[in-house]
Design a protein around this motif. Structure first.
Motif, PDB file in Angstrom:
ATOM      1  N   PHE A  90      18.736  17.724  56.004  1.00 56.78           N
ATOM      2  CA  PHE A  90      20.128  18.085  56.274  1.00 56.78           C
ATOM      3  C   PHE A  90      20.948  18.149  54.988  1.00 56.78           C
ATOM      4  N   ASP A  91      20.636  17.283  54.044  1.00 54.36           N
ATOM      5  CA  ASP A  91      21.379  17.246  52.790  1.00 54.36           C
ATOM      6  C   ASP A  91      21.241  18.557  52.021  1.00 54.36           C
ATOM      7  N   GLN A  92      20.090  19.213  52.159  1.00 51.68           N
ATOM      8  CA  GLN A  92      19.886  20.470  51.434  1.00 51.68           C
ATOM      9  C   GLN A  92      20.850  21.558  51.893  1.00 51.68           C
ATOM     10  N   ILE A  93      21.336  21.458  53.122  1.00 53.57           N
ATOM     11  CA  ILE A  93      22.293  22.456  53.612  1.00 53.57           C
ATOM     12  C   ILE A  93      23.538  22.453  52.731  1.00 53.57           C
ATOM     13  N   VAL A  96      22.718  23.965  49.266  1.00 52.71           N
ATOM     14  CA  VAL A  96      22.575  25.419  49.303  1.00 52.71           C
ATOM     15  C   VAL A  96      23.939  26.090  49.434  1.00 52.71           C
ATOM     16  N   ILE A  97      24.804  25.549  50.295  1.00 48.65           N
ATOM     17  CA  ILE A  97      26.143  26.126  50.469  1.00 48.65           C
ATOM     18  C   ILE A  97      26.926  26.058  49.159  1.00 48.65           C
ATOM     19  N   CYS A 189      16.334  24.760  46.325  1.00 48.12           N
ATOM     20  CA  CYS A 189      16.472  23.794  47.418  1.00 48.12           C
ATOM     21  C   CYS A 189      15.484  24.080  48.543  1.00 48.12           C
ATOM     22  N   VAL A 193      12.849  21.692  50.970  1.00 50.43           N
ATOM     23  CA  VAL A 193      12.874  21.851  52.433  1.00 50.43           C
ATOM     24  C   VAL A 193      11.462  22.122  52.934  1.00 50.43           C
TER      25      VAL A 193
END
Length: 427
Positions: A90-93, A96-97, A189, A193
């Motif tokens: 979830f942290d990668q979201i 990436v944003i 990222c 994932v």
């Protein structure tokens, strides 16, 4: 080098052979780390190009500090409450944003500086959660007797990205522009994932109750750290070393005004510390069976202080770079030993929160060092600042030994016998 000698000093790669999940985690971290380091070059470069202000460029680090520390503490509580693998995904979201937004602004041209600060703070915060979460996962992926080697591998390959990543970032910015560097960060990222997705679930053992307030959980972690003198000593000695003996803010000043080597000399001084750290971390096979880790930490920090102090007197750029490489190697040995101490004395259900405090210390020390070294240099000159910082580090080590004798007395075998680590999850 004779094969027998090489086998004694080279870091043991057995943890990678034995643990598929460790291979996946470290592999994803290395690729993601290269992208992160490229972006870390791009953002301050962009701020400076837009503003032509060294002050506003330096302010970026201060803006990032508070969210980084806050998110590290939050991430530690979450890592001790939820499946750490899922938290990492979830942290990668957020990462990436943030990287994608920076890329879009770079392609659009001349973004508001305030927005760059906001996105930089966002990236720092989510990066802190990633760091804390991965640190709490590693001990459960290997057998207890392999932990030190696993930590050395993780640290060494991480520092390698700090050598290679900025070089990649500089080449990409020069050839393709800032937007491409941010896109590489966003794409990197996806590597972690992909690898973490293939790992087994990583729930904390003895997790805190999900209904317990987050602030109370953070407080429990802080109380645990405060109550363990070996932990406190390991944190304090790193804070002293980085605050007084890390003159990274002066590397451009040394390169330009003392050695007349320009940007290339600046890059060499930065890379020297990371290169020394990488080589040392990947040759820590001799640490595998060491017991008195606290004494090794104290000796290594003393070497760090001496090397930095003498670097302040160096007559040439290459001598200074060599001394900084020695300092980086000493810091690497200290870091591996401190990580082993920290993980060994901490129950698994507190590892996330302990790692969050560690992250805060590691983050704040160099930034405090920037302020300290810059202030002294403004008053007494750059060479005096580097020299006095190294000497202050040596004095600080003496104070730490008196204040936290448990660090000096630390015996790994006694700790392991008193509170053995749990067996790793099946891999």
């Amino acid at each position: 080098m004779p094969p027998r000698l090489f086998s004694r000093i080279a870091v043991d790669v057995t943890p990678l052979r034995e643990s598929r999940d460790l291979r996946l985690l470290i592999g994803g971290e290395v690729i993601t780390g290269l992208g992160t380091q490229a972006a870390l070059v791009a953002l301050p470069y962009q701020v400076y190009v837009e503003t032509k202000s060294a002050f506003l460029t330096g302010l970026l680090g201060a803006v990032e500090l508070i969210p980084l520390m806050a998110m590290a503490l939050l991430g530690g509580a979450l890592a001790d409450r939820h499946d750490r693998r899922r938290l990492l995904l979830f942290d990668q979201i957020g990462l990436v944003i943030g990287a994608s937004a920076l890329a879009a602004l770079a392609f659009a041209g001349s973004p508001p500086i305030a927005l760059l600060y906001v996105l930089g703070a966002m990236m720092a915060g989510f990066g802190a959660i990633q760091s804390v979460t991965t640190a709490s996962i590693v001990p459960n992926l290997v057998a207890p007797e392999r932990l030190r080697s696993a930590l050395a591998l993780n640290y060494g390959l991480g520092t390698l990205t700090m050598v290679v990543g900025p070089a990649i970032g500089g080449l990409v910015i020069a050839g393709l522009g800032l937007g491409a560097a941010y896109l590489i960060d966003a794409a990197s990222c996806l590597a972690i994932v992909a690898t973490v997705w293939m790992m087994a679930a990583q729930p904390p053992r003895g997790a805190i109750a999900e209904h317990e307030p987050v602030l109370r959980a953070i407080g429990e972690g802080l109380r645990f750290v405060r109550g363990n003198q070996a932990l406190m000593g390991s944190f304090a000695i790193d804070l002293v070393a980085m605050t007084f003996g890390m003159p990274r803010a002066l590397f451009p000043v040394l390169a330009v005004s003392v050695y007349h080597a320009g940007a290339a000399g600046t890059g060499l001084l930065y890379a020297a510390v990371a290169a020394g750290a990488t080589v040392a971390a990947l040759t820590t096979g001799w640490l595998a069976h060491a017991r008195r880790l606290g004494r090794i930490v104290i000796f290594a920090v003393r070497v760090w202080g001496v090397a930095v102090a003498v670097a302040g007197l160096a007559s040439s750029l290459w001598v200074a770079a060599g001394l900084l490489a020695v300092a980086g190697a000493a810091d690497s040995i200290s870091a591996v030993c401190r990580s082993s101490i920290n993980q060994s004395v901490t129950p698994d259900h507190l590892r996330g929160r302990m790692s969050s405090v560690f992250s805060v210390v590691v983050t704040s020390g160099p930034r405090l060092g920037d302020v300290e070294s810059g202030s002294v240099a403004a008053l007494a000159g750059v060479r005096f600042s580097v020299l006095s910082g190294g000497l202050a580090c040596l004095a600080g080590v003496g104070v730490i030994m008196l204040a936290f004798p448990a660090l000096l007395r630390y015996d790994h075998e006694q700790v392991a016998a008193a509170a053995p680590l749990p067996s790793p999850a099946p891999v």
